[in-house]
Design a protein around this motif. Sequence first.
Motif, PDB file in Angstrom:
ATOM      1  N   THR A  13     -47.650  -7.652 -49.950  1.00 52.69           N
ATOM      2  CA  THR A  13     -46.926  -8.859 -49.838  1.00 52.69           C
ATOM      3  C   THR A  13     -45.948  -9.069 -48.430  1.00 52.69           C
ATOM      4  O   THR A  13     -45.299  -8.153 -48.109  1.00 52.69           O
ATOM      5  CB  THR A  13     -46.137  -8.908 -50.991  1.00 52.69           C
ATOM      6  N   VAL A  14     -46.408  -9.949 -47.843  1.00 54.47           N
ATOM      7  CA  VAL A  14     -45.884 -10.238 -46.256  1.00 54.47           C
ATOM      8  C   VAL A  14     -45.064 -11.500 -46.277  1.00 54.47           C
ATOM      9  O   VAL A  14     -45.684 -12.580 -46.810  1.00 54.47           O
ATOM     10  CB  VAL A  14     -47.116 -10.196 -45.536  1.00 54.47           C
ATOM     11  N   GLN A  15     -44.029 -11.533 -45.961  1.00 54.36           N
ATOM     12  CA  GLN A  15     -43.077 -12.677 -45.886  1.00 54.36           C
ATOM     13  C   GLN A  15     -42.378 -12.743 -44.586  1.00 54.36           C
ATOM     14  O   GLN A  15     -41.793 -11.741 -44.033  1.00 54.36           O
ATOM     15  CB  GLN A  15     -41.903 -12.596 -46.815  1.00 54.36           C
ATOM     16  N   GLN A  16     -42.344 -13.913 -44.050  1.00 59.84           N
ATOM     17  CA  GLN A  16     -41.643 -14.312 -42.595  1.00 59.84           C
ATOM     18  C   GLN A  16     -40.221 -14.725 -43.090  1.00 59.84           C
ATOM     19  O   GLN A  16     -40.241 -15.791 -43.663  1.00 59.84           O
ATOM     20  CB  GLN A  16     -42.371 -15.311 -41.865  1.00 59.84           C
ATOM     21  N   TYR A  17     -38.888 -14.216 -42.359  1.00 58.70           N
ATOM     22  CA  TYR A  17     -37.655 -15.019 -42.535  1.00 58.70           C
ATOM     23  C   TYR A  17     -37.587 -15.483 -41.198  1.00 58.70           C
ATOM     24  O   TYR A  17     -37.381 -14.675 -40.082  1.00 58.70           O
ATOM     25  CB  TYR A  17     -36.796 -13.763 -42.895  1.00 58.70           C
ATOM     26  N   GLU A  18     -37.001 -16.692 -40.967  1.00 59.20           N
ATOM     27  CA  GLU A  18     -36.568 -17.222 -39.907  1.00 59.20           C
ATOM     28  C   GLU A  18     -34.993 -17.229 -39.928  1.00 59.20           C
ATOM     29  O   GLU A  18     -34.434 -17.718 -40.958  1.00 59.20           O
ATOM     30  CB  GLU A  18     -37.235 -18.660 -39.677  1.00 59.20           C
ATOM     31  N   PRO A  19     -34.463 -17.237 -38.495  1.00 56.85           N
ATOM     32  CA  PRO A  19     -32.917 -17.545 -38.646  1.00 56.85           C
ATOM     33  C   PRO A  19     -32.678 -18.869 -39.329  1.00 56.85           C
ATOM     34  O   PRO A  19     -33.359 -19.841 -39.001  1.00 56.85           O
ATOM     35  CB  PRO A  19     -32.538 -17.582 -36.905  1.00 56.85           C
ATOM     36  N   PRO A  20     -31.412 -19.274 -39.549  1.00 57.82           N
ATOM     37  CA  PRO A  20     -30.396 -18.119 -39.864  1.00 57.82           C
ATOM     38  C   PRO A  20     -30.453 -17.356 -41.196  1.00 57.82           C
ATOM     39  O   PRO A  20     -29.269 -16.892 -41.396  1.00 57.82           O
ATOM     40  CB  PRO A  20     -29.238 -19.196 -39.724  1.00 57.82           C
ATOM     41  N   PHE A  22     -30.075 -14.394 -43.892  1.00 60.24           N
ATOM     42  CA  PHE A  22     -29.518 -13.080 -43.834  1.00 60.24           C
ATOM     43  C   PHE A  22     -28.705 -12.866 -42.456  1.00 60.24           C
ATOM     44  O   PHE A  22     -28.619 -11.844 -42.010  1.00 60.24           O
ATOM     45  CB  PHE A  22     -30.672 -12.068 -44.096  1.00 60.24           C
ATOM     46  N   GLY A  23     -28.251 -14.005 -41.695  1.00 60.71           N
ATOM     47  CA  GLY A  23     -27.613 -13.681 -40.536  1.00 60.71           C
ATOM     48  C   GLY A  23     -28.537 -13.270 -39.437  1.00 60.71           C
ATOM     49  O   GLY A  23     -27.871 -12.534 -38.320  1.00 60.71           O
ATOM     50  N   ILE A  24     -29.950 -13.312 -39.497  1.00 69.05           N
ATOM     51  CA  ILE A  24     -30.662 -12.675 -38.332  1.00 69.05           C
ATOM     52  C   ILE A  24     -30.656 -13.660 -37.263  1.00 69.05           C
ATOM     53  O   ILE A  24     -30.596 -14.867 -37.561  1.00 69.05           O
ATOM     54  CB  ILE A  24     -32.167 -12.359 -38.871  1.00 69.05           C
ATOM     55  N   GLU A  25     -30.937 -13.203 -35.913  1.00 67.62           N
ATOM     56  CA  GLU A  25     -31.041 -14.175 -35.000  1.00 67.62           C
ATOM     57  C   GLU A  25     -32.286 -14.254 -34.540  1.00 67.62           C
ATOM     58  O   GLU A  25     -32.640 -15.305 -33.473  1.00 67.62           O
ATOM     59  CB  GLU A  25     -30.095 -13.513 -33.724  1.00 67.62           C
TER      60      GLU A  25
END
Length: 100
Positions: A13-20, A22-25
């Motif tokens: 299972t692959v997911q993409q997370y984009e800012p903001p 989880f506080g990622i940049e």
Amino acid sequence: MGEEGRAVRERATVQQYEPPVFGIERDMWVAEDAETGCTGIGRVEDEAVGNLVSLVLTHESAAIDETEYLKLPGQVREKRWSNAGARKRRGIVERLFDGF
């Protein structure tokens, strides 16, 4: 990618997370394998999947236990063998040890 690697990729299972989130940049990709509980993370999808495949194959060859593993993007090391002639004269193991 070998047959085992393709099997891991197909069930991942692959997911993409984009800012903001989880506080990622920057974008972050997460690949998970429900069968082993392993998770690979990468800056691009292929890196996350590669990290996952590496973990799953390691997990499957290790002693059977309930441990779940997580692999983040690894360190990038400077190649210390840039001379093409030197590469031809020395083996890969010797060149790898130069980095340590």
